[in-house]
Design a protein around this motif. Structure first.
Motif, PDB file in Angstrom:
ATOM      1  N   LEU A   1       0.868  -1.181   0.000  1.00 16.85           N
ATOM      2  CA  LEU A   1       0.000   0.000   0.000  1.00 16.85           C
ATOM      3  C   LEU A   1       0.899   1.223   0.000  1.00 16.85           C
ATOM      4  O   LEU A   1       1.928   1.240   0.676  1.00 16.85           O
ATOM      5  CB  LEU A   1      -0.891   0.026   1.250  1.00 16.85           C
ATOM      6  N   LYS A   2       0.496   2.215  -0.746  1.00 17.03           N
ATOM      7  CA  LYS A   2       1.337   3.400  -0.833  1.00 17.03           C
ATOM      8  C   LYS A   2       0.449   4.640  -0.863  1.00 17.03           C
ATOM      9  O   LYS A   2      -0.590   4.652  -1.549  1.00 17.03           O
ATOM     10  CB  LYS A   2       2.186   3.331  -2.102  1.00 17.03           C
ATOM     11  N   ALA A   3       0.846   5.664  -0.137  1.00 22.33           N
ATOM     12  CA  ALA A   3       0.115   6.934  -0.156  1.00 22.33           C
ATOM     13  C   ALA A   3       1.117   8.057  -0.365  1.00 22.33           C
ATOM     14  O   ALA A   3       2.236   8.005   0.177  1.00 22.33           O
ATOM     15  CB  ALA A   3      -0.628   7.136   1.157  1.00 22.33           C
ATOM     16  N   GLY A   4       0.758   9.031  -1.177  1.00 24.27           N
ATOM     17  CA  GLY A   4       1.675  10.130  -1.439  1.00 24.27           C
ATOM     18  C   GLY A   4       0.944  11.462  -1.518  1.00 24.27           C
ATOM     19  O   GLY A   4      -0.245  11.522  -1.865  1.00 24.27           O
ATOM     20  N   TYR A   5       1.673  12.494  -1.157  1.00 23.45           N
ATOM     21  CA  TYR A   5       1.137  13.854  -1.265  1.00 23.45           C
ATOM     22  C   TYR A   5       2.270  14.756  -1.758  1.00 23.45           C
ATOM     23  O   TYR A   5       3.382  14.707  -1.227  1.00 23.45           O
ATOM     24  CB  TYR A   5       0.642  14.344   0.095  1.00 23.45           C
ATOM     25  N   ALA A   6       1.990  15.516  -2.763  1.00 22.47           N
ATOM     26  CA  ALA A   6       2.999  16.461  -3.254  1.00 22.47           C
ATOM     27  C   ALA A   6       2.337  17.801  -3.533  1.00 22.47           C
ATOM     28  O   ALA A   6       1.149  17.849  -3.907  1.00 22.47           O
ATOM     29  CB  ALA A   6       3.676  15.930  -4.517  1.00 22.47           C
ATOM     30  N   ALA A   7       3.095  18.857  -3.355  1.00 21.32           N
ATOM     31  CA  ALA A   7       2.544  20.191  -3.579  1.00 21.32           C
ATOM     32  C   ALA A   7       3.642  21.138  -4.038  1.00 21.32           C
ATOM     33  O   ALA A   7       4.811  20.977  -3.661  1.00 21.32           O
ATOM     34  CB  ALA A   7       1.908  20.717  -2.295  1.00 21.32           C
ATOM     35  N   THR A   8       3.251  22.090  -4.857  1.00 20.83           N
ATOM     36  CA  THR A   8       4.142  23.217  -5.125  1.00 20.83           C
ATOM     37  C   THR A   8       3.663  24.381  -4.281  1.00 20.83           C
ATOM     38  O   THR A   8       2.463  24.510  -3.993  1.00 20.83           O
ATOM     39  CB  THR A   8       4.115  23.640  -6.601  1.00 20.83           C
ATOM     40  N   LEU A   9       4.580  25.216  -3.862  1.00 19.61           N
ATOM     41  CA  LEU A   9       4.217  26.449  -3.166  1.00 19.61           C
ATOM     42  C   LEU A   9       3.896  27.514  -4.217  1.00 19.61           C
ATOM     43  O   LEU A   9       4.271  27.368  -5.394  1.00 19.61           O
ATOM     44  CB  LEU A   9       5.379  26.910  -2.287  1.00 19.61           C
ATOM     45  N   ASP A  10       3.197  28.552  -3.809  1.00 16.36           N
ATOM     46  CA  ASP A  10       2.963  29.650  -4.762  1.00 16.36           C
ATOM     47  C   ASP A  10       4.307  30.172  -5.266  1.00 16.36           C
ATOM     48  O   ASP A  10       5.232  30.400  -4.481  1.00 16.36           O
ATOM     49  CB  ASP A  10       2.212  30.792  -4.064  1.00 16.36           C
TER      50      ASP A  10
ATOM     51  N   GLN B   1       2.605  34.581  -6.589  1.00 17.85           N
ATOM     52  CA  GLN B   1       1.528  34.198  -7.506  1.00 17.85           C
ATOM     53  C   GLN B   1       0.580  33.222  -6.809  1.00 17.85           C
ATOM     54  O   GLN B   1       0.951  32.552  -5.856  1.00 17.85           O
ATOM     55  CB  GLN B   1       2.113  33.514  -8.754  1.00 17.85           C
ATOM     56  N   ASN B   2      -0.620  33.124  -7.299  1.00 14.55           N
ATOM     57  CA  ASN B   2      -1.591  32.190  -6.727  1.00 14.55           C
ATOM     58  C   ASN B   2      -1.642  30.952  -7.644  1.00 14.55           C
ATOM     59  O   ASN B   2      -2.537  30.804  -8.469  1.00 14.55           O
ATOM     60  CB  ASN B   2      -2.962  32.860  -6.632  1.00 14.55           C
ATOM     61  N   ASP B   3      -0.652  30.086  -7.524  1.00 14.03           N
ATOM     62  CA  ASP B   3      -0.560  28.992  -8.504  1.00 14.03           C
ATOM     63  C   ASP B   3      -0.053  27.675  -7.881  1.00 14.03           C
ATOM     64  O   ASP B   3       0.588  26.881  -8.542  1.00 14.03           O
ATOM     65  CB  ASP B   3       0.361  29.390  -9.672  1.00 14.03           C
ATOM     66  N   ALA B   4      -0.350  27.499  -6.600  1.00  8.79           N
ATOM     67  CA  ALA B   4       0.121  26.270  -5.931  1.00  8.79           C
ATOM     68  C   ALA B   4      -0.718  25.069  -6.387  1.00  8.79           C
ATOM     69  O   ALA B   4      -1.943  25.140  -6.446  1.00  8.79           O
ATOM     70  CB  ALA B   4       0.031  26.426  -4.428  1.00  8.79           C
ATOM     71  N   ASP B   5      -0.022  23.989  -6.710  1.00  7.84           N
ATOM     72  CA  ASP B   5      -0.679  22.738  -7.129  1.00  7.84           C
ATOM     73  C   ASP B   5      -0.580  21.709  -6.006  1.00  7.84           C
ATOM     74  O   ASP B   5       0.386  21.718  -5.230  1.00  7.84           O
ATOM     75  CB  ASP B   5       0.021  22.139  -8.351  1.00  7.84           C
ATOM     76  N   THR B   6      -1.537  20.805  -5.974  1.00  8.07           N
ATOM     77  CA  THR B   6      -1.427  19.673  -5.036  1.00  8.07           C
ATOM     78  C   THR B   6      -1.904  18.402  -5.727  1.00  8.07           C
ATOM     79  O   THR B   6      -2.730  18.436  -6.650  1.00  8.07           O
ATOM     80  CB  THR B   6      -2.291  19.862  -3.770  1.00  8.07           C
ATOM     81  N   VAL B   7      -1.368  17.292  -5.255  1.00  9.61           N
ATOM     82  CA  VAL B   7      -1.872  15.988  -5.681  1.00  9.61           C
ATOM     83  C   VAL B   7      -1.771  15.048  -4.488  1.00  9.61           C
ATOM     84  O   VAL B   7      -0.781  15.044  -3.752  1.00  9.61           O
ATOM     85  CB  VAL B   7      -1.069  15.420  -6.894  1.00  9.61           C
ATOM     86  N   VAL B   8      -2.827  14.290  -4.274  1.00  6.85           N
ATOM     87  CA  VAL B   8      -2.821  13.252  -3.246  1.00  6.85           C
ATOM     88  C   VAL B   8      -3.168  11.942  -3.940  1.00  6.85           C
ATOM     89  O   VAL B   8      -4.024  11.918  -4.829  1.00  6.85           O
ATOM     90  CB  VAL B   8      -3.799  13.585  -2.094  1.00  6.85           C
TER      91      VAL B   8
END
Lengths: 263, 365
Positions: B298-307, B315-322
């Motif tokens: 089982l694997k769980a991941g979270y990644a994000a870019t900061l603005d 800038q208002n452009d932060a991305d996220t993925v879970v």
């Protein structure tokens, strides 16, 4: 043309597959093993199998393991295990093996391969030395070994199953010239013992017909119970000396040989 | 001719299969055929979101052709590929080896059947190796990107931590490169590379590095890459660095995490992969937890870019993925199912979360 491609493809697929040893008899492994005789050794190479994975839950993941054992019997008495170990990439390399509490540095058989798709894996191609005596001792229980980062760690643990080892030894035994002779006596053959056989045959040929018959009769009878040696010529005394130097197995062979080489 | 070549390659493999590619043993150069069988079905927008693109799609005449996304249903991605490896000792201490690997043979985004499957698309190089390490010349991963790709962009985090974000800062698999990988000394090793960013641009160079140190079950990692005239754009200088770790825990658990930062001067490559004027920078991070119970993982991941910052302005452009993944390891086969939620402000205006589902199977042979 299509048939050729299919045939070649099937050869490739077959050669690439490793056998799951569970449920395979030692006789089947003996049948599929390849035997090579050299100047002073016999090598029996088994088919590629999947060793039993006993690795503990420690974050390591074995994606596949394939092992080929080359049983070496002769002067060197050092067998080899070719192990292809594919594991989930963890940025660590495994250069040490431990067998019966003895560490050794693994020989790299070819370049380590890193392969990524959704998962990244590392495949290390290893060559591990195993004392043939360790394999003889593992004939009934199998042989457990570990593959480790350092000689202080215990990381991957595998077992070569007993039916596989037994199969290779059976192949050796069935190919050997002396029937019904256990492997552990055959492999103890040494240069000195060969000399004993040679010298016994030499002095036997120096005897006259009467003494040859007398020696052969004594040798056969004394194999069942201890008998005083017969009186005779100096050559007969020398023959007796070298016959006593021979091993039990060699003496058995010499008795057979003597009866067949009477003048 | 192609069939003849295939058969010749197959025959070569059969001929050498008994002792294929053994260092120091064979007089001949042994060749082996290898590859990956990888197929997956993916739906990139299960929720059928209809989002407004920050960068509308245009045709060759810059005429806008698409302003919003639309669900296009599932597709089958065949990422299978094939390759060849060979090696031979030049001296007792120098082993020469080479590899040629194709790209994905599948039909991607209507690019045409097998369009990306040419030989030489993936890692393709000639190398020298020995106890002193190995050096490869050709097309390989840059040292820092190797860490970004694995472990920090899996499972399914690459849309943010790999090729995503508003400030592109590094090469990935790159040609015109010389890369050295050291042996391991007491748990430490490093890789360094340099090469041409865009060999058609006279001042386009890059330099990269990674370093890894392992103690117990913990590995600390760091990487950096410096690009002059990044991707051939004049005066675009980018420096990116990464720090991270991976730790094995008892009971089959492991965790990993990394932070990276890209700083681009004078101009930068934006989220639409186009040159844009200005000084820009952006940080991003990735966190992953994994558990294996025998062959089941089982694997769980979270990644994000900061603005991102553009000329000092946030800038208002932060991305996220879970993302969550269930997978197996069965005699070399890896079947997996993955569900991910992507919220990509750098791509959409007022982004909503797209649900992505992927079911796949892969096997290396």
């Amino acid at each position: 043309m299509l048939k050729k491609i299919i045939l070649l493809s099937s050869v490739l697929i077959l050669s690439a597959c490793a056998t799951n040893p569970e449920g395979i008899s030692s006789e089947q492994f003996a049948t599929s093993a390849k035997l090579t005789k050299g100047y002073n050794f016999t090598q029996v190479t088994g088919e590629k199998i999947r060793p039993i994975n006993l690795t503990e839950k420690n974050g390591l993941l074995v994606m596949s393991a394939e092992a080929t054992l080359g049983l070496m019997i002769g002067e060197a008495q050092t067998s080899t295990l070719a192990l292809n170990l594919k594991f989930l990439e963890n940025y660590q390399k495994y250069y040490f093996a431990r067998i019966n509490d003895v560490n050794q540095k693994i020989t790299q058989r070819k370049e380590t391969v890193r392969q990524c798709d959704d998962q990244c894996s590392i495949t290390q191609y290893m060559l591990i030395n195993i004392k043939t005596d360790d394999l003889l001792a593992a004939r009934e229980q199998g042989l457990v070994f570990s593959i480790n980062k350092t000689d202080n760690n215990t990381d991957f643990i595998f077992k070569i199953p007993s039916n596989y080892i037994d199969g290779l030894l059976k192949r050796y035994e069935i190919e050997h010239t002396v029937p019904n002779t256990p492997i552990n006596t055959l492999v103890s053959t040494s240069v000195e013992e060969s000399k004993a056989t040679e010298m016994t045959q030499y002095w036997f040929n120096k005897l006259d017909s009467e003494e040859q018959i007398a020696f052969s009769t004594w040798a056969i009878k004394s194999s069942k119970k201890e008998l005083t040696f017969i009186d005779g010529s100096k050559n007969l005394e020398k023959l007796h000396y070298w016959y006593q130097e021979a091993t039990k197995v060699e003496q058995k062979n010499l008795r057979t040989w003597a009866v067949g080489n009477l003048k | 001719m192609f069939k003849k070549t295939l058969i010749a390659a197959a025959l070569t493999t059969v001929a050498f299969s008994a002792s294929a590619y053994e260092i120091g043993v064979n007089d001949e150069i042994a060749v082996e055929v290898y590859g990956v069988a990888a197929i997956s079905a993916v739906s990139l927008n299960v929720g059928d979101n209809n989002q407004e693109l920050r960068y509308p799609k245009t045709d060759a005449d810059d005429k806008v052709t698409q302003t919003h996304t639309e669900s296009t249903g599932y597709e089958l991605e065949n990422e299978s590929r094939i390759g060849f490896r060979a090696g031979k000792n030049m001296t007792d201490s120098i082993h020469v080896f080479m590899q040629v690997e194709s790209g994905y043979v599948g039909n991607f985004k209507n690019g045409g059947a097998g369009a990306s499957g040419k030989l030489g698309v993936r890692d393709t190089f000639i190398g020298l190796g020995g106890d002193w390490g190995k050096v490869r010349f050709g097309r390989v991963l840059t040292p820092m990107y190797e860490l970004i790709d694995w472990p920090y962009s899996n499972p399914g985090l690459g849309i943010v931590f790999d090729w995503g974000g508003s400030v592109k800062g590094y090469n990935d698999r790159h040609s015109d490169q010389v890369r050295y990988d050291s042996p391991t000394w007491g748990g430490f090793n490093f890789a360094a590379s340099t090469g041409r960013g865009d060999s058609t641009s006279s001042d386009s160079y890059f330099y990269g590095l990674n370093a890894k140190y392992t103690f117990s079950t913990v590995t600390l990692m760091a990487g950096m890459e410096s690009n002059q005239d990044f991707k051939g754009y004049e005066d675009m200088d980018v420096l990116t660095y990464l720090v991270g770790f991976e730790a094995g825990l008892p009971g089959g658990f492991s965790v990993a995490g990394a932070f990276k930062q890209a700083d681009s001067s004078n101009s930068f490559v934006n989220a639409n992969w186009k040159e844009q004027a200005g000084d820009a920078s952006q940080g991003s991070y990735s966190l992953i937890a994994q558990y294996w119970n025998g062959p089941l993982g089982l694997k769980a991941g979270y990644a994000a870019t900061l603005d991102s910052e553009l000329n000092g302005q946030t800038q208002n452009d932060a991305d996220t993925v879970v993302s969550f993944q269930v997978m197996g390891a069965v005699n070399g086969f890896v079947p997996y199912v993955r569900v991910a939620g992507r919220t990509l402000e750098s791509v959409y205006v007022d982004a909503d979360t797209d649900i992505v589902v992927r079911v796949g199977l892969e096997y290396g042979f």
